[in-house]
Design a protein around this motif. Sequence first.
Motif, PDB file in Angstrom:
ATOM      1  N   THR A 192     -29.916 -28.677 -93.750  1.00  0.00           N
ATOM      2  CA  THR A 192     -28.523 -28.203 -93.656  1.00  0.00           C
ATOM      3  C   THR A 192     -28.420 -27.060 -92.650  1.00  0.00           C
ATOM      4  OG1 THR A 192     -28.189 -28.792 -95.957  1.00  0.00           O
ATOM      5  CG2 THR A 192     -26.580 -27.287 -94.987  1.00  0.00           C
ATOM      6  N   GLU A 193     -29.358 -26.135 -92.735  1.00  0.00           N
ATOM      7  CA  GLU A 193     -29.328 -25.016 -91.773  1.00  0.00           C
ATOM      8  C   GLU A 193     -29.510 -25.523 -90.349  1.00  0.00           C
ATOM      9  OE1 GLU A 193     -30.883 -21.391 -94.658  1.00  0.00           O
ATOM     10  OE2 GLU A 193     -31.932 -21.769 -92.774  1.00  0.00           O
ATOM     11  N   ARG A 194     -30.346 -26.520 -90.206  1.00  0.00           N
ATOM     12  CA  ARG A 194     -30.545 -27.071 -88.861  1.00  0.00           C
ATOM     13  C   ARG A 194     -29.262 -27.718 -88.345  1.00  0.00           C
ATOM     14  NH1 ARG A 194     -35.270 -30.465 -85.941  1.00  0.00           N
ATOM     15  NH2 ARG A 194     -34.024 -30.896 -84.127  1.00  0.00           N
ATOM     16  N   LEU A 195     -28.583 -28.465 -89.200  1.00  0.00           N
ATOM     17  CA  LEU A 195     -27.330 -29.096 -88.772  1.00  0.00           C
ATOM     18  C   LEU A 195     -26.291 -28.041 -88.398  1.00  0.00           C
ATOM     19  CD1 LEU A 195     -27.016 -32.036 -91.317  1.00  0.00           C
ATOM     20  CD2 LEU A 195     -27.226 -32.214 -88.840  1.00  0.00           C
ATOM     21  N   ARG A 196     -26.285 -26.949 -89.131  1.00  0.00           N
ATOM     22  CA  ARG A 196     -25.344 -25.871 -88.799  1.00  0.00           C
ATOM     23  C   ARG A 196     -25.619 -25.324 -87.401  1.00  0.00           C
ATOM     24  NH1 ARG A 196     -25.811 -23.132 -94.810  1.00  0.00           N
ATOM     25  NH2 ARG A 196     -24.163 -24.416 -95.727  1.00  0.00           N
ATOM     26  N   GLN A 197     -26.894 -25.158 -87.100  1.00  0.00           N
ATOM     27  CA  GLN A 197     -27.240 -24.645 -85.771  1.00  0.00           C
ATOM     28  C   GLN A 197     -26.896 -25.668 -84.694  1.00  0.00           C
ATOM     29  OE1 GLN A 197     -31.339 -23.375 -86.055  1.00  0.00           O
ATOM     30  NE2 GLN A 197     -30.844 -21.706 -87.449  1.00  0.00           N
ATOM     31  N   GLU A 198     -27.131 -26.928 -85.002  1.00  0.00           N
ATOM     32  CA  GLU A 198     -26.824 -27.960 -84.004  1.00  0.00           C
ATOM     33  C   GLU A 198     -25.322 -28.066 -83.759  1.00  0.00           C
ATOM     34  OE1 GLU A 198     -28.844 -31.639 -84.507  1.00  0.00           O
ATOM     35  OE2 GLU A 198     -30.810 -30.702 -84.372  1.00  0.00           O
ATOM     36  N   LEU A 199     -24.532 -27.879 -84.819  1.00  0.00           N
ATOM     37  CA  LEU A 199     -23.079 -27.917 -84.617  1.00  0.00           C
ATOM     38  C   LEU A 199     -22.649 -26.753 -83.720  1.00  0.00           C
ATOM     39  CD1 LEU A 199     -20.335 -29.178 -85.160  1.00  0.00           C
ATOM     40  CD2 LEU A 199     -20.135 -27.718 -87.177  1.00  0.00           C
ATOM     41  N   ALA A 200     -23.234 -25.578 -83.953  1.00  0.00           N
ATOM     42  CA  ALA A 200     -22.909 -24.423 -83.092  1.00  0.00           C
ATOM     43  C   ALA A 200     -23.295 -24.730 -81.639  1.00  0.00           C
ATOM     44  CB  ALA A 200     -23.639 -23.174 -83.588  1.00  0.00           C
ATOM     45  N   ALA A 201     -24.454 -25.358 -81.456  1.00  0.00           N
ATOM     46  CA  ALA A 201     -24.941 -25.632 -80.095  1.00  0.00           C
ATOM     47  C   ALA A 201     -24.051 -26.642 -79.373  1.00  0.00           C
ATOM     48  CB  ALA A 201     -26.387 -26.137 -80.157  1.00  0.00           C
ATOM     49  N   VAL A 202     -23.641 -27.708 -80.048  1.00  0.00           N
ATOM     50  CA  VAL A 202     -22.805 -28.705 -79.363  1.00  0.00           C
ATOM     51  C   VAL A 202     -21.385 -28.169 -79.157  1.00  0.00           C
ATOM     52  CG1 VAL A 202     -24.147 -30.685 -80.125  1.00  0.00           C
ATOM     53  CG2 VAL A 202     -22.192 -29.952 -81.480  1.00  0.00           C
ATOM     54  N   THR A 203     -20.933 -27.325 -80.071  1.00  0.00           N
ATOM     55  CA  THR A 203     -19.601 -26.724 -79.888  1.00  0.00           C
ATOM     56  C   THR A 203     -19.614 -25.821 -78.668  1.00  0.00           C
ATOM     57  OG1 THR A 203     -19.307 -26.756 -82.283  1.00  0.00           O
ATOM     58  CG2 THR A 203     -17.754 -25.424 -81.022  1.00  0.00           C
ATOM     59  N   PHE A 204     -20.690 -25.034 -78.537  1.00  0.00           N
ATOM     60  CA  PHE A 204     -20.821 -24.181 -77.357  1.00  0.00           C
ATOM     61  C   PHE A 204     -20.790 -25.020 -76.084  1.00  0.00           C
ATOM     62  CE2 PHE A 204     -23.901 -23.032 -74.098  1.00  0.00           C
ATOM     63  CZ  PHE A 204     -23.229 -21.964 -73.540  1.00  0.00           C
ATOM     64  N   LYS A 205     -21.507 -26.151 -76.098  1.00  0.00           N
ATOM     65  CA  LYS A 205     -21.562 -26.992 -74.897  1.00  0.00           C
ATOM     66  C   LYS A 205     -20.162 -27.485 -74.514  1.00  0.00           C
ATOM     67  CE  LYS A 205     -23.063 -31.348 -74.636  1.00  0.00           C
ATOM     68  NZ  LYS A 205     -23.922 -32.529 -74.558  1.00  0.00           N
ATOM     69  N   GLU A 206     -19.384 -27.861 -75.503  1.00  0.00           N
ATOM     70  CA  GLU A 206     -18.042 -28.359 -75.221  1.00  0.00           C
ATOM     71  C   GLU A 206     -17.202 -27.271 -74.541  1.00  0.00           C
ATOM     72  OE1 GLU A 206     -16.907 -31.341 -75.362  1.00  0.00           O
ATOM     73  OE2 GLU A 206     -14.929 -30.681 -74.677  1.00  0.00           O
ATOM     74  N   TYR A 207     -17.280 -26.047 -75.070  1.00  0.00           N
ATOM     75  CA  TYR A 207     -16.530 -24.935 -74.460  1.00  0.00           C
ATOM     76  C   TYR A 207     -17.014 -24.692 -73.030  1.00  0.00           C
ATOM     77  CZ  TYR A 207     -14.059 -23.184 -78.602  1.00  0.00           C
ATOM     78  OH  TYR A 207     -13.205 -23.024 -79.659  1.00  0.00           O
ATOM     79  N   ALA A 208     -18.327 -24.684 -72.855  1.00  0.00           N
ATOM     80  CA  ALA A 208     -18.880 -24.377 -71.530  1.00  0.00           C
ATOM     81  C   ALA A 208     -18.491 -25.434 -70.512  1.00  0.00           C
ATOM     82  CB  ALA A 208     -20.403 -24.249 -71.620  1.00  0.00           C
ATOM     83  N   LEU A 209     -18.432 -26.701 -70.939  1.00  0.00           N
ATOM     84  CA  LEU A 209     -18.013 -27.764 -70.014  1.00  0.00           C
ATOM     85  C   LEU A 209     -16.576 -27.541 -69.563  1.00  0.00           C
ATOM     86  CD1 LEU A 209     -19.581 -30.930 -71.688  1.00  0.00           C
ATOM     87  CD2 LEU A 209     -20.062 -30.071 -69.391  1.00  0.00           C
ATOM     88  N   GLN A 210     -15.731 -27.128 -70.497  1.00  0.00           N
ATOM     89  CA  GLN A 210     -14.333 -26.871 -70.135  1.00  0.00           C
ATOM     90  C   GLN A 210     -14.249 -25.725 -69.124  1.00  0.00           C
ATOM     91  OE1 GLN A 210     -12.486 -26.270 -73.956  1.00  0.00           O
ATOM     92  NE2 GLN A 210     -12.816 -28.404 -74.563  1.00  0.00           N
ATOM     93  N   ASP A 211     -15.080 -24.694 -69.341  1.00  0.00           N
ATOM     94  CA  ASP A 211     -15.081 -23.573 -68.398  1.00  0.00           C
ATOM     95  C   ASP A 211     -15.606 -24.010 -67.038  1.00  0.00           C
ATOM     96  OD1 ASP A 211     -14.138 -21.209 -69.834  1.00  0.00           O
ATOM     97  OD2 ASP A 211     -15.846 -21.560 -71.142  1.00  0.00           O
ATOM     98  N   GLY A 212     -16.712 -24.776 -67.051  1.00  0.00           N
ATOM     99  CA  GLY A 212     -17.346 -25.177 -65.797  1.00  0.00           C
ATOM    100  C   GLY A 212     -16.427 -26.018 -64.929  1.00  0.00           C
ATOM    101  N   ASN A 213     -15.692 -26.911 -65.580  1.00  0.00           N
ATOM    102  CA  ASN A 213     -14.757 -27.769 -64.872  1.00  0.00           C
ATOM    103  C   ASN A 213     -13.707 -26.953 -64.130  1.00  0.00           C
ATOM    104  OD1 ASN A 213     -14.412 -30.442 -64.461  1.00  0.00           O
ATOM    105  ND2 ASN A 213     -12.914 -30.721 -66.104  1.00  0.00           N
ATOM    106  N   THR A 214     -13.191 -25.946 -64.804  1.00  0.00           N
ATOM    107  CA  THR A 214     -12.147 -25.111 -64.220  1.00  0.00           C
ATOM    108  C   THR A 214     -12.677 -24.312 -63.033  1.00  0.00           C
ATOM    109  OG1 THR A 214     -11.149 -24.953 -66.386  1.00  0.00           O
ATOM    110  CG2 THR A 214     -10.472 -23.303 -64.775  1.00  0.00           C
ATOM    111  N   LEU A 215     -13.936 -23.887 -63.142  1.00  0.00           N
ATOM    112  CA  LEU A 215     -14.510 -23.065 -62.067  1.00  0.00           C
ATOM    113  C   LEU A 215     -14.521 -23.796 -60.739  1.00  0.00           C
ATOM    114  CD1 LEU A 215     -17.615 -21.636 -63.869  1.00  0.00           C
ATOM    115  CD2 LEU A 215     -15.439 -20.552 -63.453  1.00  0.00           C
ATOM    116  N   GLU A 216     -14.881 -25.074 -60.788  1.00  0.00           N
ATOM    117  CA  GLU A 216     -14.965 -25.816 -59.528  1.00  0.00           C
ATOM    118  C   GLU A 216     -13.577 -26.018 -58.938  1.00  0.00           C
ATOM    119  OE1 GLU A 216     -17.576 -29.161 -59.978  1.00  0.00           O
ATOM    120  OE2 GLU A 216     -19.227 -27.880 -60.646  1.00  0.00           O
ATOM    121  N   ALA A 217     -12.587 -26.169 -59.813  1.00  0.00           N
ATOM    122  CA  ALA A 217     -11.202 -26.272 -59.330  1.00  0.00           C
ATOM    123  C   ALA A 217     -10.771 -24.951 -58.686  1.00  0.00           C
ATOM    124  CB  ALA A 217     -10.272 -26.630 -60.479  1.00  0.00           C
ATOM    125  N   THR A 218     -11.191 -23.841 -59.291  1.00  0.00           N
ATOM    126  CA  THR A 218     -10.843 -22.525 -58.743  1.00  0.00           C
ATOM    127  C   THR A 218     -11.528 -22.312 -57.397  1.00  0.00           C
ATOM    128  OG1 THR A 218     -10.637 -21.627 -60.983  1.00  0.00           O
ATOM    129  CG2 THR A 218     -10.885 -20.041 -59.189  1.00  0.00           C
TER     130      THR A 218
END
Length: 431
Positions: free
Chosen positions: A356-382
């Motif tokens: 369970t603790e591992r799944l919690r960490q993995e959810l945090a990690a994939v959530t972070f990736k989703e946010y970072a992808l959204q940021d990265g996409n915008t940067l190239e447009a900028t």
Amino acid sequence: MAHFPKPAEGSWTQHYPDLGTGTVSYEDSISPEHYELERKAIFSRTWLNVGRIEQLKRTGSYFTKELAAAGTSVIVVKGGDGEVRAFHNICRHRGNKLVWQDYPKEETSGSCRQFTCKYHGWRYDLEGALTFVQQQDEFFDLDLSEFGLAGVQTEVWEGFIFVNLDPDNTTTVAEYLGKLGTGLEGYPFGEMTEVYKYRSEIGANWKLFIDAFAEFYHAPVLHAKQATDEESRKLQGYGFEALDYRIEGLHGMVSSWGGMAPPKDPGMVKPIENVLRSGLFGPWDRPEIDGLDVLPESLNPAGHPAWGVDTFVLFPNFMLLVWAPGWYLTYHYWPTSYNTHTFEGTLYFVPPKNATERLRQELAAVTFKEYALQDGNTLEATQSMIESRAVTSFPLNDQEILLRHLHKTARDMIADFEQPAETPVGISAAS
Ligand code: FES
């Protein structure tokens, strides 16, 4: 432990009058000539964090780091005496890159007793000494002791390995990081050894991605889809305000609330986050380790009960985020040209005790990736549009104070390098 004094009322930016409040040019992010100056004035002279001590588990453990902005590659290795050292990754015979696997430009890691050059077989021990030369008697009075690996200044601070490529540097990492950085000493970084790492090539200047992670003004808009629809509408209606901002010398930080870990209202977050008790802010339940109850003085400087995360912008390209639920995150931005860089985002947790603790960490990690992808996409447009120079001057608001500071610090360092008036904070004088 004492906290830093809270600033008086008013605008954050106006507490730092040197920053000004006018519009800002982004020429420093689109100019190849400016980037060449940054390489010399910044990346070849400042302390750069290249990794963590846990990457070097035993004698002979090593990793390489490509430092394109400083025009070199380094080997970081743990010696037989337990010391961590770094060397330029170049053979003293005819300059072959010493440590690499299939592709010379890719980083690698491993464990060995000695380094052997792929070209003619010269060997070096873990402390950098030349120990073997193939057909040595064919050379002319070759003194092996004069041909050890070229060393790089290396220091371990709180488990973070730093290198400085300036042989004339006289500052320690602690001196370089100043009060803001050393105010983190004592946090149990060394307990957080469960690592998730992302790496991506970004088509934008390195400072633009720091800009994106050094303000939360964008969060309710760019990341609107990450919250439930109702919560997203609320966030956009209220906007975002941080708890505190601090600037000390070259470095800065922003302290933010943490209302989603756990949320006051379960309706704020998505069902999977409620089920797993985890999300962007990490697992909601703190790990049971020492060092989290009494925080070092740089953390939660406002002493706010709703504190969630502190983001440290450690010049030039290292960011450290310490989260209230007991984990941390690092960002590194390694320039590869004036409009490209390699981004690394690394999450560090206390090792999970069960699935369970591992799944919690993995959810945090994939959530972070989703946010970072959204940021990265915008940067190239900028990047693509500021390069048009159709608009050359941009207004920054109070929440964008750390952006003003980052760009100004970088410009000031170049100015000092070109015309050294006096030694700037934490930097040895330009030769
Ligand atoms: Fe390394 Fe010749 S270049 S042994």
